[in-house]
Design an enzyme around this catalytic site. Structure first.
Site, short mmCIF file in Angstrom:
data_model
loop_
_atom_site.label_atom_id
_atom_site.label_comp_id
_atom_site.label_asym_id
_atom_site.label_seq_id
_atom_site.Cartn_x
_atom_site.Cartn_y
_atom_site.Cartn_z
N GLU A 1 6.43 -0.31 -5.33
CA GLU A 1 5.26 -0.61 -6.18
C GLU A 1 4.04 -0.49 -5.28
O GLU A 1 3.81 -1.36 -4.43
CB GLU A 1 5.35 -2.03 -6.73
CG GLU A 1 6.53 -2.29 -7.64
CD GLU A 1 6.41 -1.62 -8.98
OE1 GLU A 1 5.34 -1.05 -9.28
OE2 GLU A 1 7.39 -1.63 -9.72
N SER A 39 0.83 -1.21 0.00
CA SER A 39 0.00 0.00 0.00
C SER A 39 0.87 1.27 0.00
O SER A 39 2.02 1.25 0.44
CB SER A 39 -0.89 -0.01 1.23
OG SER A 39 -0.09 0.01 2.39
N ALA A 42 0.45 3.85 1.88
CA ALA A 42 0.72 4.30 3.25
C ALA A 42 1.97 3.62 3.79
O ALA A 42 2.86 4.28 4.35
CB ALA A 42 -0.49 3.98 4.14
N CYS A 45 -3.79 -4.39 -8.06
CA CYS A 45 -3.44 -2.97 -8.04
C CYS A 45 -3.75 -2.28 -9.37
O CYS A 45 -3.86 -1.06 -9.44
CB CYS A 45 -1.98 -2.81 -7.68
SG CYS A 45 -0.92 -3.89 -8.64
P1 NAD Z 1 0.35 -3.57 2.94
O1 NAD Z 1 1.05 -2.32 2.58
O2 NAD Z 1 -0.55 -3.56 4.12
O3 NAD Z 1 1.39 -4.73 3.23
C1 NAD Z 1 2.36 -5.10 2.27
C2 NAD Z 1 3.53 -5.77 2.97
O4 NAD Z 1 4.14 -4.80 3.82
C3 NAD Z 1 3.15 -6.95 3.87
O5 NAD Z 1 4.16 -7.93 3.76
C4 NAD Z 1 3.16 -6.32 5.26
O6 NAD Z 1 3.44 -7.26 6.30
C5 NAD Z 1 4.30 -5.32 5.11
N1 NAD Z 1 4.26 -4.21 6.07
C6 NAD Z 1 3.17 -3.64 6.67
N2 NAD Z 1 3.58 -2.64 7.48
C7 NAD Z 1 4.92 -2.56 7.39
C8 NAD Z 1 5.90 -1.75 8.01
N3 NAD Z 1 5.58 -0.80 8.88
N4 NAD Z 1 7.20 -1.93 7.68
C9 NAD Z 1 7.55 -2.89 6.80
N5 NAD Z 1 6.67 -3.72 6.19
C10 NAD Z 1 5.37 -3.55 6.49
O7 NAD Z 1 -0.41 -4.06 1.63
P2 NAD Z 1 -1.32 -5.35 1.44
O8 NAD Z 1 -2.63 -5.05 2.09
O9 NAD Z 1 -0.58 -6.58 1.82
O10 NAD Z 1 -1.48 -5.38 -0.16
C11 NAD Z 1 -2.38 -4.61 -0.84
C12 NAD Z 1 -1.71 -3.37 -1.38
O11 NAD Z 1 -0.64 -3.72 -2.23
C13 NAD Z 1 -2.64 -2.54 -2.23
O12 NAD Z 1 -2.47 -1.17 -1.91
C14 NAD Z 1 -2.18 -2.83 -3.64
O13 NAD Z 1 -2.49 -1.84 -4.58
C15 NAD Z 1 -0.73 -2.98 -3.45
N6 NAD Z 1 -0.11 -3.71 -4.55
C16 NAD Z 1 0.63 -3.03 -5.46
C17 NAD Z 1 1.21 -3.69 -6.53
C18 NAD Z 1 2.05 -2.97 -7.55
O14 NAD Z 1 2.69 -3.64 -8.33
N7 NAD Z 1 2.06 -1.64 -7.56
C19 NAD Z 1 1.02 -5.07 -6.68
C20 NAD Z 1 0.26 -5.74 -5.73
C21 NAD Z 1 -0.30 -5.04 -4.67
#
Ligand code: NAD
Length: 491
Positions: A245, A224, A226, A279
């Protein structure tokens, strides 16, 4: 065991978490998460493996990666079944998209390892030869999301190791299974211990420790926006390279000359793919007002034909969403839009009956939402399409660009000038014309604006995982070099 470090499975030393089956709500397995000592062990293993792996010739690395593709292919049935079990996506998706896509990526990067590109060596400054070296960076720390666990593991691991780096990947704690099999397959294919390591843990504990680690030279993150912002902040302490990404909110623009049936079908496939947890999924359909009614009627009709069901059944088009909490978040967006005056033409609810215990949600079409409303501006990440009418081409392009995101977009038109204009003026890393979603190993994937920067797949992603070094060798050392003379005149 859910850690794969230095070529073997290990137990984590952190808290114990539970993985829930999203189709039933029951506990599927317990997971002992990684704590900082597990991350340290994985980074140390990757650091030890780096000198020998990076010293291999590209052909030797390619050879190992081709064996990895064969190994993944041999385990493709098991990988597809596990991908579906942990995400709730249809087995058809896992079998026909996720697994073959990853095998193809593996074969592609095996070849790409032998094709590093750069400027031509030459004499650009007197009698001195300049040349470019592309060198691996070191230990890469990667973090991936839950929506396409196996494909995201591949997008992170493959270009990194093809370029000669070693890697520690932290998959989402919701979906570590197929990333672990990927690493195990790498060992079976003969990749040395420590080249590919997996740590399963939470973002706050394992993720943050990996990003902050001083021995990690680069952080590559998919997730994400954020969390991406937080990663950037944390990485600044060690000034490491970041590759992000992030989220998306893809527009789907239907001009008045479009093939209506093709566009309606594209909108349904593009919005419900992977339960809309993609995404690049089509989320905002901007449709010329002359086609708006016919388009929304047809999309609603097609959405009602989508079979929502148990993921392993052949007839199922749409399985469950990732968790019950996520399903409730998706439903919340739709409910608030409805309360604010939007109309839900189809869907907008969870199915009853045998599916009621799972995190299912029906394909949903929303109209009459305001452009500045949250359902149009924010990532819903569910099978929800919002349709809005437009009048002029200028309006369509402006509306398409009117969110913070810029990952992907599509334009539906048979007019050459319109398609060229859309491809130029829509701010997104990918613009499809008369298509949506199609990706290919040879072409880059990555964002503009709040969707991040850096590319996955394609030779561009290989470049992300290398340092560029300029080497200049002079054939006229000593007093003759003009710039030496400028600095210090020899008398
Ligand atoms: P997320 O950001 O909540 O989590 C992604 C990863 O980050 C997980 O492994 C999580 O454990 C880790 N994470 C969470 N907080 C963290 C922190 N403080 N420090 C380090 N790592 C941390 O996202 P999600 O809910 O797992 O996935 C959905 C999101 O991913 C959507 O926003 C989607 O658009 C995005 N996404 C983007 C792409 C792209 O290619 N641009 C592809 C797939 C998904």
């Amino acid at each position: 065991m859910h850690q794969y470090i230095d070529g073997e499975y290990r137990d984590g030393h952190g808290e114990t978490g539970r993985r829930i089956d999203p189709t039933t709500g029951e506990v599927a397995e317990t997971i002992r998460y990684a704590d900082p000592t597990d991350v340290d062990a994985a980074v140390a293993a990757a650091k030890r493996a780096f000198p020998a792996w990076s010293a291999l010739s590209p052909a030797e690395r390619a050879d190992a990666m081709l064996r990895l593709a064969t190994e993944l292919d041999r385990r493709s049935g098991e990988l597809a079944a596990l991908e579906t079990a942990q995400t709730g996506k249809s087995l058809r998706m896992s079998t026909e998209f996720d697994v073959p896509g990853t095998i193809d990526n593996t074969a592609f990067f095996a070849g790409a390892a032998r094709q590093l590109q750069g400027l031509a060596a030459g004499e650009y400054a007197g009698r001195a030869t300049s040349m470019i070296r592309r060198e691996p960076i070191g230990v890469v720390g990667s973090i991936s999301p839950w929506n396409y666990p196996l494909q995201m593991a591949g997008w992170k691991i493959l270009p990194a190791i093809a370029a000669g780096n070693t890697i520690v990947l932290k998959p989402s704690e919701l979906t570590p299974g197929t990333s672990l099999i990927f690493a195990e397959a790498a060992t079976a294919a003969g990749l040395p211990a420590g080249v590919v390591n997996i740590v399963t843990g939470t973002g706050q504990v394992a993720g943050e420790h990996l990003v902050r680690h001083p021995d990690v030279a680069m952080t590559s993150f998919t997730g994400s926006t954020a969390v991406g912002r937080r990663i950037m902040e944390m990485a600044s302490a060690t000034a490491k390279r970041v590759h992000l990404e992030l989220g998306g909110k893809a527009p789907f623009v239907v001009f008045d000359d479009a093939d209506l049936e093709a566009a309606a079908r594209g909108a349904v496939g593009g919005s419900i793919i992977n339960g809309g947890q993609d995404c690049t999924a089509a989320t905002r359909a901007y449709v010329h007002h002359s086609l708006f009614e016919a388009f929304t009627e047809r999309v609603a009709e097609l959405m009602e034909q989508v079979v929502v069901g148990t993921p392993t059944e052949e007839a199922t088009d749409l399985g469950s969403l990732i968790t019950h909490a996520h399903r409730d978040k998706v439903a919340g967006f739709v409910d608030r839009a409805r309360a604010a005056g939007a109309r839900v033409l189809t869907g907008g609810e969870a199915p009853n009956g045998t599916l009621a215990a799972g995190a299912f949600y029906r394909p949903t079409l929303v109209v009459d939402a305001a452009q500045d409303s949250e359902i149009v501006q924010q990532e819903v990440f569910g099978p929800v399409l919002v349709a809005l009418p437009f009048d002029t081409d200028d309006d369509a392009i402006a509306l398409a660009n009117d969110t913070p995101y810029g990952l992907a977009a599509s334009a539906w038109t048979n007019d050459l000038n319109r398609s060229l204009r859309a491809s130029e003026e829509i701010q997104a890393g990918c613009v499809w014309i008369n298509d949506h979603i199609t990706i290919t190993s040879e072409m880059p994937h990555g964002g503009y604006k709040a969707s991040g920067f850096g590319k996955d797949m394609s030779p561009y992603s290989l470049e992300e995982y290398t340092n560029v070094k300029h080497v200049l060798a002079s054939r006229e050392p000593g007093p003759g070099r003009p710039w030496h003379d400028t600095v210090f005149r020899v008398r």
